[in-house]
Design an enzyme around this catalytic site. Structure first.
Site, PDB file in Angstrom:
ATOM      1  N   ASP A   1     -63.328  15.696 117.281  1.00 46.42           N
ATOM      2  CA  ASP A   1     -63.779  16.849 116.504  1.00 46.42           C
ATOM      3  C   ASP A   1     -62.649  17.835 116.253  1.00 46.42           C
ATOM      4  OD1 ASP A   1     -65.985  18.578 115.443  1.00 46.42           O
ATOM      5  OD2 ASP A   1     -65.312  19.884 117.067  1.00 46.42           O
TER       6      ASP A   1
ATOM      7  N   GLU B   1     -61.735  13.930 112.731  1.00 44.62           N
ATOM      8  CA  GLU B   1     -62.299  14.860 111.760  1.00 44.62           C
ATOM      9  C   GLU B   1     -61.174  15.839 111.425  1.00 44.62           C
ATOM     10  OE1 GLU B   1     -65.265  18.536 110.927  1.00 44.62           O
ATOM     11  OE2 GLU B   1     -64.275  18.243 112.839  1.00 44.62           O
TER      12      GLU B   1
END
Length: 631
Positions: free
Chosen positions: A309, A362
């Site tokens: 993330d 990401e």
């Protein structure tokens, strides 16, 4: 408590921890039950503590009962053993900092925590009789870049709650696997299940980097979840958050009375967007901690991939900061050199120890070579989320079809950079929260056009180069924006138009998996050829997807509600071209326009080819066609 005679933290571990290359701290630190079941060993990194003791259920939380002893080397590791500690009991580390400040901290390497809002760690074993041998032997071929990878993203607490309570991992596994198998997805991606104190953070504010959240059960419950999905042929990907952590008093923040895991300077150690602490990647022990967490999930839980993330927030020192709010690197630049080193070490470790798994970044900027080998100057990730494709495509689809010809480039621009990285195309949870509405709610027009537009979008997405990711609820066009409270609106899935979308998603996954042209060269320009990219006046695009053996699938998108008759497109071979998919068929909730299932190519030069098809393009539709006979 005495110094543990069976401590496994030795001189080599001390060296690797100090060097920042220890990738198995979970085997040496934390509270761990001993083999005979009588007692537990404890070890914790707290180099600036004045004293450390273990307090827990077995010693009435008495700080005098079980003091730890600091190792004679310079690691700052405190260790010891209690003969009275037992499985399931709660505990914390009581740390007296310089100056006398007393801190009660959860174990950073705990295998389980108390169910929130309680914050203590629990002693636990990770014994489980795995039944996924076949999956583990064969998963390498399922996780390759030339394999079909279609991911169903799930928030475990809000997928299905039949009685209103949060589900157990075991209870979730059976219906979820059945649903995913029926729709043909290859993998499930779980939003973070690492322990987190605030449920509303969806797991992105992690305190337990080695513990599945107790909200949904025990480690064995989570192992059963993974095991069951594997036995049903489904991979499991975890969303993992090494970018920041919350400042809860029991967590990593100011762990031994000093800024141990995070930077002390808020210009480096405080995240202004998420009001959380930023890891100090320049500290060797912190890098070892995070790499060990990543490998732990692959080692002990048989996880197949990690989606990392907020990589962009790690890479840029000025991320979400104004001028004067950040400190440049040693060269005067904005790149976080220590974070780059950490990401390189992370990916090296994952692919060295588990080459049959993958990592996904990401990363929302144009940082180059995110999914390229470290030896080529890359970060070493296996894949990267294609955020540019997602933003441009949704922006285009929101436009009223009458205006789409003025925004045609938004749909075609992604092919300029489609092979610069190994991409995943994400329609994730981020696009259906915070007032953004649902996917179906973004589509313009009346109800019929909204559903047609969504079917068109999915048809285009599944044909576009790159792996696929769809957030739960999108498969049946949930109307309501997602919320972590409650469950998906499953009653809508039974309505005809919604059922049609779900049927389409299942058929798209079936074709994506069965047609090599649609997945084999997802990451290679050899797998794509434009046929028509510039017909903005009629808002039509057409392209070929190819397999290594030359097989081709023609994809045509009509982006307006106007049917196009006798639309000519050049194709690479003559004979019959059969419709593999028509998003406007009645079974999907469409109007039934089409080509009666097939069309024959004519020897008419067009679009650089000697043969051409004359097609009827249904309104707001995607067609897939494949040659079944040569002329």
């Amino acid at each position: 408590m005495s110094r543990s005679p069976d401590s496994t933290f030795g001189d080599t571990d001390a060296y690797l921890l100090g060097e920042g290359t220890h990738a198995r701290l979970h085997e040496h630190l934390g509270g761990r039950l001993v083999a005979d079941g009588l007692g537990a060993t404890f070890a914790v990194w707290a180099p600036n503590a004045r004293s450390v003791s273990v307090i827990g259920d077995w010693n009435a939380w008495d700080p005098r009962a079980d003091p730890l002893i600091v190792r004679a080397d310079s690691t700052g590791v405190w260790e010891g053993r209690s003969a009275h500690a037992r499985h399931g009991q709660a505990y914390k580390f009581r740390i007296v900092a310089e100056g006398g400040r007393v801190l009660e901290k959860a174990d950073p390497l705990a295998l389980l925590s108390e169910a929130p809002p309680a914050t203590a760690s629990r002693l636990w074993s990770l014994a489980h009789d795995w039944g996924d041998d076949h999956w583990m032997r064969t998963r390498a071929e399922r996780n390759r870049l030339d394999a079909p990878i279609s991911i169903y993203e799930v928030h475990p607490g809000s997928w299905r709650r039949p009685d209103g309570a949060l589900p157990n991992y075991r209870e979730l596994a059976r219906p979820l696997a059945e649903h995913v198998v029926s729709l043909g997805f290859t993998h499930v991606e779980l939003m973070p299940v690492t322990e987190h104190p605030f449920y509303g953070s969806w797991g992105y504010q992690t305190t337990g980097y080695f513990a599945p959240t107790a909200r949904y059960g025990t480690p064995q419950d989570f192992m059963d979840f993974v095991d069951h999905l594997h036995q049903r042929g489904i991979g499991v990907v975890l969303d993992w958050v090494p970018s920041h952590f919350p400042d809860d008093a029991h967590g990593l923040s100011v762990f031994d009375g000093t800024h141990l895991y995070e930077h002390a300077d808020p210009r480096q150690g405080f995240h202004p967007e998420w009001h959380s602490a930023i890891f100090n990647y320049g500290r060797n022990e912190v890098r070892s901690f995070l790499v060990s967490s990543a490998l732990f999930w692959l080692d002990r839980y048989h996880i197949d991939g990690l989606r990392v993330d907020a990589v962009a927030s790690m890479l840029y020192l000025d991320y979400a900061r104004k001028e004067g709010e950040w400190i440049p690197n040693r060269h005067g630049g904005r790149e976080n050199l220590e974070a780059i080193t950490f990401l390189n070490e992370l990916n090296r470790a994952v692919y060295r120890e588990h080459p049959d798994t993958f990592t996904v970044a990401e990363e929302s900027t144009a940082w180059p070579r995110v999914s390229r080998p470290i030896e080529m100057g890359g970060l070493g990730f296996g894949m990267k989320w294609n955020m540019g494709w997602m933003h441009d495509t949704l922006a285009f689809m929101k436009e009223d079809p009458v205006h789409r010809r003025f925004h045609h480039h938004r749909l075609t621009f992604s092919m300029v950079y489609a092979f610069s990285e190994n991409f995943v195309l994400p329609l994730s949870h981020d696009e259906v929260v915070y007032g953004k509405g649902s996917l179906i709610g973004k589509m313009p027009g009346d109800a019929w056009q909204q559903f047609a537009n969504l079917r068109l979008l999915y048809g285009y997405m599944w044909a576009h180069p790159g792996k696929k990711l769809l957030f739960m609820g999108g498969e049946f066009a949930q109307r309501r924006e997602w919320t972590h409270e409650g469950q998906l609106e499953w009653q809508q899935a039974e309505l005809p138009a919604h059922r049609g979308v779900q049927h389409l998603v299942g058929e798209l996954n079936r074709l994506y998996r069965s047609e090599r042209a649609l997945h084999e060269l997802d990451a290679s320009p050899d797998g794509f050829e434009w046929i028509e990219a510039d017909d903005q006046s009629q808002s039509v695009i057409a392209f070929l997807r190819r397999a290594r053996n030359g097989e081709a699938v023609l994809v045509v998108c009509n982006l307006t509600p106007v049917p196009r008759r006798n639309y000519r497109l050049g194709v690479p071979s003559g004979g019959i071209w059969r419709e593999l998919l028509n998003s406007d068929t009645l079974a999907f909730g469409g109007a039934g326009w089409g080509n009666l299932g097939e069309v024959e190519a004519a020897p008419v030069p067009s679009h650089g080819h000697r043969q051409a098809l004359s097609l009827t393009l249904p309104p707001l539709s995607t067609l897939y066609l494949k040659a079944v006979a040569d002329a």
